[in-house]
Design a protein around this motif. Structure first.
Motif, PDB file in Angstrom:
ATOM      1  N   TYR A  31     114.347 193.732   9.409  1.00 42.77           N
ATOM      2  CA  TYR A  31     114.726 193.433   8.039  1.00 42.77           C
ATOM      3  C   TYR A  31     113.529 193.614   7.119  1.00 42.77           C
ATOM      4  CZ  TYR A  31     112.390 188.943   8.883  1.00 42.77           C
ATOM      5  OH  TYR A  31     111.452 187.980   9.191  1.00 42.77           O
ATOM      6  N   HIS A  32     113.816 193.729   5.836  1.00 40.03           N
ATOM      7  CA  HIS A  32     112.767 193.814   4.815  1.00 40.03           C
ATOM      8  C   HIS A  32     113.070 192.764   3.765  1.00 40.03           C
ATOM      9  CE1 HIS A  32     111.229 195.280   0.874  1.00 40.03           C
ATOM     10  NE2 HIS A  32     110.152 195.501   1.594  1.00 40.03           N
ATOM     11  N   VAL A  33     112.049 192.033   3.321  1.00 38.98           N
ATOM     12  CA  VAL A  33     112.258 190.956   2.362  1.00 38.98           C
ATOM     13  C   VAL A  33     111.632 191.294   1.019  1.00 38.98           C
ATOM     14  CG1 VAL A  33     111.934 188.508   1.858  1.00 38.98           C
ATOM     15  CG2 VAL A  33     112.245 189.254   4.223  1.00 38.98           C
ATOM     16  N   GLU A  34     112.400 191.062  -0.030  1.00 40.46           N
ATOM     17  CA  GLU A  34     111.921 191.177  -1.407  1.00 40.46           C
ATOM     18  C   GLU A  34     111.906 189.761  -1.984  1.00 40.46           C
ATOM     19  OE1 GLU A  34     113.299 193.386  -5.571  1.00 40.46           O
ATOM     20  OE2 GLU A  34     114.663 193.271  -3.857  1.00 40.46           O
ATOM     21  N   TYR A  35     110.740 189.289  -2.380  1.00 42.11           N
ATOM     22  CA  TYR A  35     110.580 187.932  -2.894  1.00 42.11           C
ATOM     23  C   TYR A  35     110.692 187.954  -4.423  1.00 42.11           C
ATOM     24  CZ  TYR A  35     108.623 187.277   1.778  1.00 42.11           C
ATOM     25  OH  TYR A  35     108.434 187.262   3.140  1.00 42.11           O
ATOM     26  N   PRO A  89     104.737 178.069 -15.752  1.00 42.90           N
ATOM     27  CA  PRO A  89     103.408 178.700 -15.669  1.00 42.90           C
ATOM     28  C   PRO A  89     103.132 179.328 -14.301  1.00 42.90           C
ATOM     29  CG  PRO A  89     103.259 176.578 -16.772  1.00 42.90           C
ATOM     30  CD  PRO A  89     104.640 176.671 -16.212  1.00 42.90           C
ATOM     31  N   LEU A  90     103.549 178.659 -13.238  1.00 42.89           N
ATOM     32  CA  LEU A  90     103.326 179.202 -11.902  1.00 42.89           C
ATOM     33  C   LEU A  90     104.203 180.410 -11.621  1.00 42.89           C
ATOM     34  CD1 LEU A  90     103.001 175.901  -9.852  1.00 42.89           C
ATOM     35  CD2 LEU A  90     101.217 177.623 -10.177  1.00 42.89           C
ATOM     36  N   LEU A  91     105.426 180.374 -12.107  1.00 42.79           N
ATOM     37  CA  LEU A  91     106.335 181.508 -11.917  1.00 42.79           C
ATOM     38  C   LEU A  91     105.802 182.750 -12.618  1.00 42.79           C
ATOM     39  CD1 LEU A  91     109.643 179.516 -12.461  1.00 42.79           C
ATOM     40  CD2 LEU A  91     108.994 180.653 -10.327  1.00 42.79           C
ATOM     41  N   ARG A  92     105.341 182.579 -13.842  1.00 42.74           N
ATOM     42  CA  ARG A  92     104.798 183.720 -14.589  1.00 42.74           C
ATOM     43  C   ARG A  92     103.483 184.193 -13.991  1.00 42.74           C
ATOM     44  NH1 ARG A  92     106.055 181.477 -20.749  1.00 42.74           N
ATOM     45  NH2 ARG A  92     108.323 181.811 -20.676  1.00 42.74           N
ATOM     46  N   LEU A  93     102.671 183.246 -13.517  1.00 48.20           N
ATOM     47  CA  LEU A  93     101.418 183.626 -12.863  1.00 48.20           C
ATOM     48  C   LEU A  93     101.705 184.488 -11.642  1.00 48.20           C
ATOM     49  CD1 LEU A  93      98.409 181.277 -12.186  1.00 48.20           C
ATOM     50  CD2 LEU A  93      99.231 182.824 -10.416  1.00 48.20           C
ATOM     51  N   ALA A  94     102.679 184.072 -10.844  1.00 46.97           N
ATOM     52  CA  ALA A  94     103.034 184.839  -9.651  1.00 46.97           C
ATOM     53  C   ALA A  94     103.531 186.229 -10.023  1.00 46.97           C
ATOM     54  CB  ALA A  94     104.097 184.091  -8.848  1.00 46.97           C
ATOM     55  N   LEU A  95     104.399 186.312 -11.025  1.00 46.93           N
ATOM     56  CA  LEU A  95     104.961 187.598 -11.427  1.00 46.93           C
ATOM     57  C   LEU A  95     103.899 188.538 -11.990  1.00 46.93           C
ATOM     58  CD1 LEU A  95     108.272 186.245 -12.936  1.00 46.93           C
ATOM     59  CD2 LEU A  95     108.091 187.874 -11.048  1.00 46.93           C
ATOM     60  N   ALA A  96     102.842 187.976 -12.581  1.00 51.76           N
ATOM     61  CA  ALA A  96     101.739 188.796 -13.077  1.00 51.76           C
ATOM     62  C   ALA A  96     100.971 189.431 -11.931  1.00 51.76           C
ATOM     63  CB  ALA A  96     100.802 187.961 -13.940  1.00 51.76           C
ATOM     64  N   HIS A  97     101.166 188.890 -10.726  1.00 49.36           N
ATOM     65  CA  HIS A  97     100.496 189.422  -9.544  1.00 49.36           C
ATOM     66  C   HIS A  97     101.491 190.126  -8.622  1.00 49.36           C
ATOM     67  CE1 HIS A  97      97.740 186.375 -11.109  1.00 49.36           C
ATOM     68  NE2 HIS A  97      96.775 187.022 -10.503  1.00 49.36           N
ATOM     69  N   GLY A  98     102.580 190.603  -9.238  1.00 49.47           N
ATOM     70  CA  GLY A  98     103.601 191.314  -8.482  1.00 49.47           C
ATOM     71  C   GLY A  98     103.902 192.652  -9.117  1.00 49.47           C
ATOM     72  N   ARG A  99     105.078 193.164  -8.799  1.00 48.54           N
ATOM     73  CA  ARG A  99     105.477 194.466  -9.335  1.00 48.54           C
ATOM     74  C   ARG A  99     106.975 194.470  -9.604  1.00 48.54           C
ATOM     75  NH1 ARG A  99     102.879 199.288  -8.983  1.00 48.54           N
ATOM     76  NH2 ARG A  99     101.491 198.519  -7.344  1.00 48.54           N
ATOM     77  N   ASP A 100     107.349 194.803 -10.828  1.00 54.04           N
ATOM     78  CA  ASP A 100     108.763 194.941 -11.199  1.00 54.04           C
ATOM     79  C   ASP A 100     109.599 193.719 -10.853  1.00 54.04           C
ATOM     80  OD1 ASP A 100     108.157 197.509 -12.105  1.00 54.04           O
ATOM     81  OD2 ASP A 100     108.617 198.408 -10.153  1.00 54.04           O
ATOM     82  N   GLY A 101     109.034 192.531 -11.041  1.00 56.99           N
ATOM     83  CA  GLY A 101     109.790 191.312 -10.814  1.00 56.99           C
ATOM     84  C   GLY A 101     109.740 190.770  -9.407  1.00 56.99           C
ATOM     85  N   GLY A 102     109.127 191.510  -8.499  1.00 52.05           N
ATOM     86  CA  GLY A 102     108.984 191.044  -7.122  1.00 52.05           C
ATOM     87  C   GLY A 102     107.542 190.712  -6.811  1.00 52.05           C
ATOM     88  N   ILE A 103     107.338 189.822  -5.861  1.00 52.35           N
ATOM     89  CA  ILE A 103     105.981 189.482  -5.414  1.00 52.35           C
ATOM     90  C   ILE A 103     105.923 189.655  -3.901  1.00 52.35           C
ATOM     91  CG2 ILE A 103     105.578 187.877  -7.306  1.00 52.35           C
ATOM     92  CD1 ILE A 103     106.180 185.565  -5.374  1.00 52.35           C
ATOM     93  N   ASN A 104     104.720 189.807  -3.374  1.00 50.05           N
ATOM     94  CA  ASN A 104     104.616 189.937  -1.920  1.00 50.05           C
ATOM     95  C   ASN A 104     104.466 188.560  -1.264  1.00 50.05           C
ATOM     96  OD1 ASN A 104     101.850 189.202  -2.040  1.00 50.05           O
ATOM     97  ND2 ASN A 104     101.216 191.336  -2.284  1.00 50.05           N
ATOM     98  N   ARG A 105     104.506 188.546   0.034  1.00 54.35           N
ATOM     99  CA  ARG A 105     104.470 187.281   0.760  1.00 54.35           C
ATOM    100  C   ARG A 105     103.146 186.544   0.553  1.00 54.35           C
ATOM    101  NH1 ARG A 105     107.419 184.629   4.473  1.00 54.35           N
ATOM    102  NH2 ARG A 105     106.263 183.153   5.778  1.00 54.35           N
ATOM    103  N   PHE A 106     102.061 187.277   0.437  1.00 55.70           N
ATOM    104  CA  PHE A 106     100.762 186.644   0.240  1.00 55.70           C
ATOM    105  C   PHE A 106     100.755 185.831  -1.054  1.00 55.70           C
ATOM    106  CE2 PHE A 106      96.549 186.722  -1.756  1.00 55.70           C
ATOM    107  CZ  PHE A 106      95.798 186.067  -0.787  1.00 55.70           C
ATOM    108  N   VAL A 107     101.257 186.421  -2.126  1.00 52.85           N
ATOM    109  CA  VAL A 107     101.302 185.717  -3.409  1.00 52.85           C
ATOM    110  C   VAL A 107     102.228 184.512  -3.312  1.00 52.85           C
ATOM    111  CG1 VAL A 107     101.966 185.899  -5.841  1.00 52.85           C
ATOM    112  CG2 VAL A 107     100.709 187.768  -4.746  1.00 52.85           C
TER     113      VAL A 107
END
Length: 211
Positions: A31-35, A89-107
């Motif tokens: 499987y592949h996960v999109e967060y 604030p945390l949600l937006r911070l995470a999205l700023a470190h993602g791509r196109d609305g998704g974030i990776n597992r590390f973030v």
């Protein structure tokens, strides 16, 4: 390989537990996960649901249950100094470190650990700055910019249209699985259990007995 969209909000202790438990629960499957971070409060409001925090006794039970589950699963979980807190604030911070609305597992893990490990204030400015430093190599956008705000809104709307009403939630193949305890059911679906061919759609025809 199945594509799974994992909807989460960092304010939810169950989303943290699910994030950590998911690899074990789905071990051996392809499987592949999109967060995708979403605003839980908006999902609850859209369904006229006050959430656990809106019912004093349920709020206490939720904290006790989540903390006990963390212990029983071997996942570190300490209630933050204040809860519920404003997760935007945390949600937006995470999205700023993602791509196109998704974030990776590390973030996702880094922000969840920031909230749920240590029992501190999730929105403390100094702690937020340390989190930014930890994630600096992943940064792509300004967390206060329009992109992060638009992605959070779009993710939440996408989740709502998919039938998501809370977090953690997984959407795969048009099926939504909600809650930490849905992981065994999600696994069964990914394994191709024929139960889903008949029983999943059947319940949609059950009439409500409430006026």
């Amino acid at each position: 390989m199945k594509h799974i969209t994992f909807y989460l909000d960092f304010v939810s202790p169950y989303a943290w537990l699910a994030l950590e438990q998911m690899p074990k629960a789905l071990q051996g499957l392809s499987y592949h996960v999109e967060y995708r971070p979403v605003l839980l409060g908006a999902l609850l409001q859209g369904n006229a649901n006050p959430g656990p925090a809106g019912i004093p006794a349920k709020r206490l039970w939720t904290y006790r249950h989540a903390t006990w589950l963390g212990k029983s699963l071997g996942i570190g979980l300490q209630m933050p100094a204040q809860h519920p807190f404003k997760p935007t604030p945390l949600l937006r911070l995470a999205l700023a470190h993602g791509r196109d609305g998704g974030i990776n597992r590390f973030v996702a893990q880094a922000v969840m650990q920031h909230v749920w490990v240590g029992g501190e204030d999730a929105n403390d400015p100094q702690r937020l700055q340390r989190l930014r430093t930890l994630l600096q190599e992943q940064k792509r956008y300004d967390e206060t910019g329009d992109e992060a705000k638009q992605w959070l809104r779009a993710n939440t709307e996408q989740a709502s249209k998919a039938g998501v009403f809370g977090v953690p939630a997984w959407e795969v193949g048009g099926h939504v699985f909600w809650g930490l305890d849905a992981l065994p059911m999600l696994r069964s679906y990914l394994e191709g259990d024929s139960w889903f061919d008949t029983h999943w759609p059947a319940v949609a025809h059950v009439e409500s007995g409430l006026s």
